[in-house]
Design a protein around this motif. Structure first.
Motif, PDB file in Angstrom:
ATOM      1  N   GLU A 345       0.753  -1.406   2.436  1.00 20.50           N
ATOM      2  CA  GLU A 345       1.982  -1.941   1.859  1.00 20.50           C
ATOM      3  C   GLU A 345       1.860  -2.127   0.354  1.00 20.50           C
ATOM      4  O   GLU A 345       2.775  -1.835  -0.405  1.00 20.50           O
ATOM      5  CB  GLU A 345       2.332  -3.278   2.524  1.00 20.50           C
ATOM      6  N   ARG A 349       4.197  -0.348  -2.502  1.00 23.08           N
ATOM      7  CA  ARG A 349       4.937  -1.121  -3.502  1.00 23.08           C
ATOM      8  C   ARG A 349       4.525  -0.722  -4.917  1.00 23.08           C
ATOM      9  O   ARG A 349       5.370  -0.641  -5.809  1.00 23.08           O
ATOM     10  CB  ARG A 349       4.675  -2.607  -3.283  1.00 23.08           C
ATOM     11  N   GLU A 352       6.300   2.457  -5.811  1.00 23.07           N
ATOM     12  CA  GLU A 352       7.688   2.184  -6.202  1.00 23.07           C
ATOM     13  C   GLU A 352       7.746   1.625  -7.622  1.00 23.07           C
ATOM     14  O   GLU A 352       8.622   1.989  -8.414  1.00 23.07           O
ATOM     15  CB  GLU A 352       8.327   1.204  -5.229  1.00 23.07           C
ATOM     16  N   TYR A 597       1.491  -3.786 -12.830  1.00 19.07           N
ATOM     17  CA  TYR A 597       1.818  -4.138 -11.443  1.00 19.07           C
ATOM     18  C   TYR A 597       0.967  -5.306 -10.962  1.00 19.07           C
ATOM     19  O   TYR A 597       1.459  -6.181 -10.234  1.00 19.07           O
ATOM     20  CB  TYR A 597       1.604  -2.928 -10.530  1.00 19.07           C
ATOM     21  N   GLU A 611       3.073  -9.472  -2.214  1.00 16.90           N
ATOM     22  CA  GLU A 611       3.265  -8.032  -2.214  1.00 16.90           C
ATOM     23  C   GLU A 611       2.610  -7.353  -1.010  1.00 16.90           C
ATOM     24  O   GLU A 611       2.915  -6.207  -0.708  1.00 16.90           O
ATOM     25  CB  GLU A 611       2.724  -7.425  -3.508  1.00 16.90           C
ATOM     26  N   SER A 614       5.104  -7.229   4.182  1.00 15.37           N
ATOM     27  CA  SER A 614       6.242  -6.313   4.252  1.00 15.37           C
ATOM     28  C   SER A 614       7.537  -7.006   4.648  1.00 15.37           C
ATOM     29  O   SER A 614       8.612  -6.425   4.524  1.00 15.37           O
ATOM     30  CB  SER A 614       5.940  -5.200   5.259  1.00 15.37           C
ATOM     31  N   HIS A 617       9.992  -7.097   1.900  1.00 18.02           N
ATOM     32  CA  HIS A 617      10.253  -5.826   1.231  1.00 18.02           C
ATOM     33  C   HIS A 617      11.134  -4.920   2.070  1.00 18.02           C
ATOM     34  O   HIS A 617      11.222  -5.053   3.287  1.00 18.02           O
ATOM     35  CB  HIS A 617       8.938  -5.110   0.924  1.00 18.02           C
ATOM     36  N   ARG A 619      12.378  -0.519   1.922  1.00 15.69           N
ATOM     37  CA  ARG A 619      12.224   0.747   1.226  1.00 15.69           C
ATOM     38  C   ARG A 619      13.435   0.994   0.343  1.00 15.69           C
ATOM     39  O   ARG A 619      14.517   0.461   0.588  1.00 15.69           O
ATOM     40  CB  ARG A 619      12.041   1.874   2.232  1.00 15.69           C
ATOM     41  N   SER A 658      13.482  -3.975  -2.960  1.00 18.03           N
ATOM     42  CA  SER A 658      12.598  -2.881  -3.337  1.00 18.03           C
ATOM     43  C   SER A 658      12.517  -2.802  -4.852  1.00 18.03           C
ATOM     44  O   SER A 658      13.461  -3.152  -5.562  1.00 18.03           O
ATOM     45  CB  SER A 658      13.126  -1.556  -2.772  1.00 18.03           C
ATOM     46  N   TRP A 659      11.362  -2.325  -5.354  1.00 12.27           N
ATOM     47  CA  TRP A 659      11.223  -2.127  -6.794  1.00 12.27           C
ATOM     48  C   TRP A 659      12.202  -1.083  -7.310  1.00 12.27           C
ATOM     49  O   TRP A 659      12.564  -1.090  -8.489  1.00 12.27           O
ATOM     50  CB  TRP A 659       9.803  -1.691  -7.134  1.00 12.27           C
ATOM     51  N   SER A 664      15.893  -5.110  -8.141  1.00 11.76           N
ATOM     52  CA  SER A 664      14.544  -5.057  -8.695  1.00 11.76           C
ATOM     53  C   SER A 664      14.464  -5.887  -9.974  1.00 11.76           C
ATOM     54  O   SER A 664      15.386  -5.878 -10.789  1.00 11.76           O
ATOM     55  CB  SER A 664      14.176  -3.598  -9.007  1.00 11.76           C
TER      56      SER A 664
END
Length: 750
Positions: A345, A349, A352, A597, A611, A614, A617, A619, A658-659, A664
């Motif tokens: 995961e 991330r 992304e 990051y 982070e 999941s 988060h 997709r 999601s990023w 975001s």
């Protein structure tokens, strides 16, 4: 002891903290709507009103020039129109012209008061639109009459004066402004933006500064027309090329001592006022406009990438990593199907995150060169079309098109040799209008060239110097060449130097004046000032450091007494304060800070996310579909970037993000350090608010017990007061013998 009104004060303070937090969430939602609003509605809500505020006073100035002089002249024998004898205008023409000017002045006043928030939008805008439209219609009627059978009886050779052509420019600008404001009103009543002008201070004062510049120009022209014996329109022409530092000269130069003496203050004043106008134009176009364009290009590039990922996942196609210059591993991770356990995961991330960074870089590059193309086209259009008009207007001087192009170029760049100058009654008014348009055009062009061409030349010069003779951190020619190759290939070959990394991360601190962040001022008891200096920033940092040390001491105190929950609370606030101080320093950096990051993961964990988890988060494809289909375009703002507690419920509500999604943290108008600072401050407020609610309940309970004992045993209560035992209603604790006690767990902060 009886303390009337104390409980109400505590409740009000608690409500105020809650209201501030709710307002922060409302502002965040408003910022998101502004970021996602199409560029056309930004133009309608911001650019069009400011264009009206700029061109409105200009049109009125032209209207004044059309009113104060006659519209016809008699051409003398073997003479030209610029030396003609005035023919008095009929009274009806003067009256209609005056009514047109009055309508325009009322419209300008309504627009100015609306920008200053003195008159409501729904009242000011109809007055503005109708006023400009009526002023235009009246002038158009006069122009139409003057164009046909307007000759004075008994005079053979006649010509129209500069006043007639000024009326044409005024009428055209009035029409343009009225239509632009119609678009603004339409967008407001369709709820694309608020029914008010949300402008910065510089933008609000743009109209006032334009009025000041034009009034200064006309007053200077009036004075010099009396001193030098010029016509008023000729004096306006002189004041224009003098204020813009073009300096054409020739027939119109001060020849008297008084005129030459007054030139010193007049030229200096006009340059100062013009500088203010240019500064406001920069705020409008270069700051806000570029930021909005960059936001829209970021959104479009992001959507293209998500669509590409969607095609790869569902149609088993290969992801075109070169689309935004992704590396192979990042592209493979993004293309993984849902449920694929091949990638952790955290890796997904991070992929992304890196993809979103590439989206930002691509959008920024596109914005720079798109702006350069647009501003270059605007300059070329102004240059070539202006030359064509000058060639037609100056037929008496037999200008060729090449001579007109030469004259236009030297004028636009304020060179002003003076070997060519417009002399016709149509050429001079057009020169004034055309040169005033050149001010914002060249301002934008120079800025865009600074972002691209000038920057490239500067970087190339520095690179050449670093690999040859200039001082460098590299100890040998070989290492210098390696570093030069790295810079020339944009990091694709060679190696990176340590100081380059520091520059790219924006670690430098700007020693200029910065404004204390409102959240810090509210938390640390300081009021924001409009022009704070370094001492103010150091004082704010010192207060924050004291606050941080106090939390650390309270954490140690709670640990010694075995109060685990209070220890965790103080430890959390201590960590928050430590990061707030660091992030606040990043907000004052000369180059906007861009976090890695790993740094973002640490910040998110501090803000209540993980982070690795999941459940927080989604997709990028699922996030995009959820915001566009399930919630609808007007409800996507309800998706929370981070989990936050609903005040009416005990459970926390979480929505995944999601990023590469709309929510975001890398999406939006704010810099990353500013965004993080606000989030950290919100978390600190929430933590302090939770402690405040506990203390409030304790205060209420102690006060109620005190009043109950006083009603049941008044003698004992009086004896208790006489003995020096009192209720400390501020901290909710009892103090004995006048010694004030402190509550456990940081009562200092309340």
């Amino acid at each position: 002891m009886n303390d009337p009104g104390l409980e109400d004060d505590i409740v009000d303070a608690s409500n105020q903290v809650s209201e501030n937090r709710d307002k922060a969430y409302t502002d965040e939602e408003e910022e998101e709507r502004s970021f996602l609003t199409p560029a056309r509605w930004w133009y309608a809500s911001t650019a069009f009103p400011l264009m009206a505020g700029t061109f409105g006073p200009m049109a009125s100035a032209f209207n004044i020039c059309a009113l104060v002089e006659d519209w016809r002249v008699e051409i003398p024998t073997k003479g030209t129109e610029e030396h003609g004898l005035d023919i008095q205008d009929p009274e009806w023409l003067i009256a209609v012209n005056a009514v047109s000017l009055v309508c325009a002045l009322i419209a300008n006043l309504a627009l100015l008061l609306n920008m200053a928030r003195r008159v409501p939008f729904k009242i000011a805008q109809p007055v503005t639109i109708i006023g400009f439209w009526l002023a235009s219609i009246l002038l158009i009627a006069l122009i139409a009459v003057a164009s046909h059978r307007f000759d004075a009886p008994g005079i053979q050779n006649q010509a129209l004066t500069q006043a007639y052509y000024y009326a044409i420019f005024a009428a055209g600008l009035y029409q343009l402004i009225s239509y632009l404001m119609c678009v603004t009103v339409y967008g407001a009543y369709k709820d694309h933006y608020r029914k008010e002008f949300r402008l910065t201070v510089a933008q609000r004062t743009l109209m006032l500064q334009t009025i000041a510049f034009l009034v200064y120009l006309l007053l200077g022209a009036l004075i010099y027309s009396k001193i030098e014996g010029w016509k008023f329109s000729d004096a306006v022409y002189w004041a224009d090329f003098t204020s813009l530092t073009i300096g054409i000269g020739a027939d119109y130069v001060p020849r008297t001592r008084v005129g030459r003496g007054l030139l010193f203050p007049f030229a200096m004043g006009s340059i100062i006022i013009l500088g203010l106008v240019v500064s406001s134009i920069r705020s409008l176009i270069l700051d806000r406009g570029k930021k909005k364009m960059s936001a829209r290009l970021t959104e479009k590039t992001r959507l293209r990438l998500i669509k590409e990922i969607d095609n790869v996942v569902h149609e088993k196609r290969r992801l075109r990593a070169h689309m935004i210059s992704l590396d192979k591993s990042t592209a493979q991770t993004l293309a993984a199907k849902p449920g694929d356990d091949k990638f952790a995961e955290m890796d997904r991330r991070q992929a992304e995150f890196e993809a979103m960074r590439k989206v930002q870089e691509r959008a920024t590059t596109e914005r720079k060169y798109m702006s350069l193309v647009v501003s270059t086209f605007a300059f070329a259009f102004l240059w070539t079309i202006g030359a064509l008009v000058f060639m037609k207007a100056e037929q008496n001087q037999n200008w060729s098109y090449f001579e007109s192009v030469y004259f236009s170029y030297t004028t636009l760049l304020t060179i002003g040799y003076g070997d060519l100058e417009p002399m016709s009654n149509s050429g001079k008014p057009f020169f004034v209008f055309w040169s005033l348009l050149a001010v914002p055009t060249l301002t934008i062009l120079v800025s865009d060239m600074g972002d691209t061409v000038v920057k490239a030349v500067k970087d190339a010069t520095i690179w050449l110097g670093e690999i040859t003779v200039l001082p460098s951190d590299e100890d040998s020619t070989r290492n210098r060449l390696k570093y030069g190759i790295y810079k020339a290939t944009l990091g694709k070959a060679g190696y990176s130097h340590s100081y380059l990394k520091d520059v790219e991360e924006g670690s430098g601190i700007d020693d200029g004046e910065q404004e204390l962040q409102p959240g810090l001022a509210r938390l640390f008891g300081r009021h924001g000032r409009s022009r704070p200096n370094r001492n103010v920033r150091e004082t704010g940092d010192r207060v924050a450091a004291d606050f941080e040390r106090s939390e650390k001491a309270d954490e140690s105190h709670a640990r010694k007494h075995g109060e685990r929950s209070e220890e965790d609370e103080h430890h959390y606030r201590h960590a928050l304060l430590s990061e707030i101080r660091k992030v606040y320093a990043d907000t004052t950096a000369a180059t906007p800070k861009r976090y890695s990051y790993a740094e973002w993961a640490r910040f998110l964990q501090l803000l209540g996310e993980d982070e690795h988890d999941s459940s927080y988060h989604s997709r990028a494809i699922d996030a995009e579909r959820g915001s566009s289909t399930e919630e609808g375009p007007n409800e996507s703002k309800q998706e929370a970037t981070f989990s936050r507690k609903d005040e009416g419920k005990d459970a926390e509500q979480k929505k995944s993000w999601s990023w590469l999604g709309v929510r975001s943290p890398l999406m939006g108008d704010k810099e990353e350090a500013e965004w993080l600072l606000e989030k950290l401050l919100q978390r600190l407020e929430q933590s302090l608010h939770g402690e405040g609610k506990e203390k409030e309940e304790g205060v209420k309970q102690e006060t109620q017990n005190h009043h109950r004992r006083k009603r049941s045993h008044p003698e004992a209560a009086e004896k208790e007061a006489d003995d020096g035992t009192s209720e400390n209603t501020v901290t909710g604790t009892r103090s004995q013998g006048g010694q004030k006690g402190t509550s456990e767990g940081g009562g200092h902060h309340d």
